[in-house]
Motif scaffolding. Structure first.
Motif, PDB file in Angstrom:
ATOM      1  N   GLU A  31       0.851  -1.191   0.000  1.00 18.59           N
ATOM      2  CA  GLU A  31       0.000   0.000   0.000  1.00 18.59           C
ATOM      3  C   GLU A  31       0.884   1.237   0.000  1.00 18.59           C
ATOM      4  OE1 GLU A  31      -3.873   0.371   2.304  1.00 18.59           O
ATOM      5  OE2 GLU A  31      -2.558   1.664   3.475  1.00 18.59           O
ATOM      6  N   THR A  32       0.679   2.108  -0.982  1.00 22.87           N
ATOM      7  CA  THR A  32       1.496   3.313  -1.069  1.00 22.87           C
ATOM      8  C   THR A  32       1.087   4.319   0.005  1.00 22.87           C
ATOM      9  OG1 THR A  32      -0.002   4.396  -2.637  1.00 22.87           O
ATOM     10  CG2 THR A  32       1.742   3.012  -3.557  1.00 22.87           C
ATOM     11  N   LEU A  33       1.995   5.210   0.326  1.00 25.38           N
ATOM     12  CA  LEU A  33       1.678   6.305   1.237  1.00 25.38           C
ATOM     13  C   LEU A  33       0.767   7.306   0.533  1.00 25.38           C
ATOM     14  CD1 LEU A  33       5.214   6.902   2.787  1.00 25.38           C
ATOM     15  CD2 LEU A  33       3.249   5.864   3.909  1.00 25.38           C
ATOM     16  N   PRO A  34       0.042   8.137   1.288  1.00 24.62           N
ATOM     17  CA  PRO A  34      -0.769   9.186   0.651  1.00 24.62           C
ATOM     18  C   PRO A  34       0.079  10.063  -0.258  1.00 24.62           C
ATOM     19  CG  PRO A  34      -1.339   8.985   2.971  1.00 24.62           C
ATOM     20  CD  PRO A  34      -0.136   8.107   2.752  1.00 24.62           C
ATOM     21  N   THR A  35      -0.493  10.432  -1.387  1.00 27.92           N
ATOM     22  CA  THR A  35       0.239  11.206  -2.388  1.00 27.92           C
ATOM     23  C   THR A  35       0.202  12.688  -2.060  1.00 27.92           C
ATOM     24  OG1 THR A  35      -0.372   9.570  -4.062  1.00 27.92           O
ATOM     25  CG2 THR A  35       0.419  11.711  -4.852  1.00 27.92           C
TER      26      THR A  35
ATOM     27  N   THR B 159      -8.537  12.517  -0.896  1.00 28.14           N
ATOM     28  CA  THR B 159      -7.385  13.352  -0.538  1.00 28.14           C
ATOM     29  C   THR B 159      -6.094  12.555  -0.423  1.00 28.14           C
ATOM     30  OG1 THR B 159      -7.891  13.096   1.823  1.00 28.14           O
ATOM     31  CG2 THR B 159      -8.796  15.037   0.698  1.00 28.14           C
ATOM     32  N   ASP B 160      -6.180  11.218  -0.380  1.00 24.97           N
ATOM     33  CA  ASP B 160      -4.982  10.407  -0.144  1.00 24.97           C
ATOM     34  C   ASP B 160      -4.356   9.854  -1.421  1.00 24.97           C
ATOM     35  OD1 ASP B 160      -5.131  10.774   2.605  1.00 24.97           O
ATOM     36  OD2 ASP B 160      -6.467   9.056   2.872  1.00 24.97           O
ATOM     37  N   ALA B 161      -5.176   9.466  -2.397  1.00 17.50           N
ATOM     38  CA  ALA B 161      -4.696   8.880  -3.660  1.00 17.50           C
ATOM     39  C   ALA B 161      -3.774   7.694  -3.407  1.00 17.50           C
ATOM     40  CB  ALA B 161      -3.992   9.936  -4.505  1.00 17.50           C
ATOM     41  N   ILE B 162      -4.220   6.771  -2.556  1.00 20.27           N
ATOM     42  CA  ILE B 162      -3.447   5.588  -2.203  1.00 20.27           C
ATOM     43  C   ILE B 162      -3.708   4.475  -3.213  1.00 20.27           C
ATOM     44  CG2 ILE B 162      -3.247   3.731  -0.494  1.00 20.27           C
ATOM     45  CD1 ILE B 162      -3.743   5.819   1.663  1.00 20.27           C
ATOM     46  N   ASN B 163      -2.650   3.741  -3.578  1.00 19.73           N
ATOM     47  CA  ASN B 163      -2.773   2.578  -4.454  1.00 19.73           C
ATOM     48  C   ASN B 163      -2.394   1.321  -3.683  1.00 19.73           C
ATOM     49  OD1 ASN B 163      -3.372   3.691  -7.245  1.00 19.73           O
ATOM     50  ND2 ASN B 163      -1.567   4.891  -6.709  1.00 19.73           N
ATOM     51  N   THR B 164      -3.057   0.210  -4.011  1.00 20.07           N
ATOM     52  CA  THR B 164      -2.771  -1.060  -3.344  1.00 20.07           C
ATOM     53  C   THR B 164      -2.516  -2.154  -4.375  1.00 20.07           C
ATOM     54  OG1 THR B 164      -5.099  -1.712  -3.220  1.00 20.07           O
ATOM     55  CG2 THR B 164      -4.198  -0.474  -1.355  1.00 20.07           C
TER      56      THR B 164
END
Length: 268
Positions: free
Chosen positions: A181-185, A240-245
């Motif tokens: 899981e990426t950090l918030p962009t 607001t986060d734009a997280i990718n998994t």
């Protein structure tokens, strides 16, 4: 903390490298053991009092600090690092239960593992028989036959069962889900940060290396053989986060070397 000599200040500088991983230790408990594996990658292993494992991949020369958790269906009692033929491996004593009976096992963490507490048996003649896996008796397990995932099987009290495929190499282990899981962009803007702005990934690409069937943002990527290249995974929707998994719950390898794409940000 790390420590490095800085010529620009003519002295040693120490930085806190664990500040981004404080939530892991709050969830997994107090550290009781720390181990260092030097080869082939520099890895710091932490054993907590709750019986969990936390790992830090640390490569300051390439500006890499990566924290990750390794949950297991058991409790890690203790661990050590053993080197063999230039490879440093983590060996663990794990408390597992077979029914109501407490069992202690010595197990090794490997980069090739795609199941928990897994092992394999090679038979000279092709077979569907699953025999001799007493350490997983009574458990529902993943099964691989000659490298191909078969149907899950619930082993009997002796650790035996029948695979849905026939083959020579029978591998059995507990199901394990690997999750990236990426950090918030955050896109810097004039005068500050864009962390609070609404964002949307119009297109997302994951660069995979010899990987099978991961889920990217919840959508299965269908590949019938190991794939190397970029996978286009569209992700629409504002937040607001734009997280990718990227998730791999099947007993196959998944190697991700990059995530990138086209991001739209609302600065209103």
């Amino acid at each position: 903390r790390d420590m490095e000599y800085k010529f620009v200040v003519n002295g040693w500088q120490s930085l806190d490298i664990s500040f981004t991983a404080e939530h892991m230790f709050q969830e997994y408990g107090t550290v009781k053991e720390i181990h260092y594996a030097k080869d082939p990658e520099a890895i710091i292993w932490f054993v907590t009092d709750s019986g969990n494992i936390i790992r830090c991949t640390f490569d300051p020369a390439n500006n890499v600090i990566g924290w990750h958790r390794h949950p297991t269906d058991g409790k890690v009692i203790s661990a050590c690092v053993q080197r063999h033929k230039g490879i440093a491996s983590l060996w663990m004593m794990i408390d597992r239960h077979i029914g109501a009976t407490k069992k202690l096992y010595i197990e090794r963490m490997t980069s090739d593992a795609v199941m928990d507490s897994s092992t394999g048996i090679y038979y000279q003649a092709a077979t569907t028989a699953i025999q001799g896996f007493s350490h997983l008796a009574g458990k529902t397990v993943n099964v691989k036959v000659d490298g191909v995932a078969a149907n899950d099987v619930t082993l009997d009290s002796s650790g035996d069962g029948t695979a849905s495929l026939s083959g020579n190499l029978i591998e059995v282990g507990l199901a394990y889900t690997a999750l990236l899981e990426t950090l918030p962009t955050d896109i810097p803007v004039e005068g500050g940060t864009g962390m609070g702005h609404m964002k949307r990934w119009n297109r997302v690409f994951a660069r995979l290396y010899e990987s099978y069937l991961p889920k990217i943002n919840g959508t299965r990527v269908v590949k019938t053989e190991p794939f190397t290249g970029d996978i286009d995974a569209v992700k629409l929707g504002w937040d607001t986060d734009a997280i990718n998994t990227i998730e791999m719950e099947l007993p196959y390898k998944c190697k991700v070397s990059g995530i990138f794409g086209e991001l739209e940000e609302n600065r209103a």
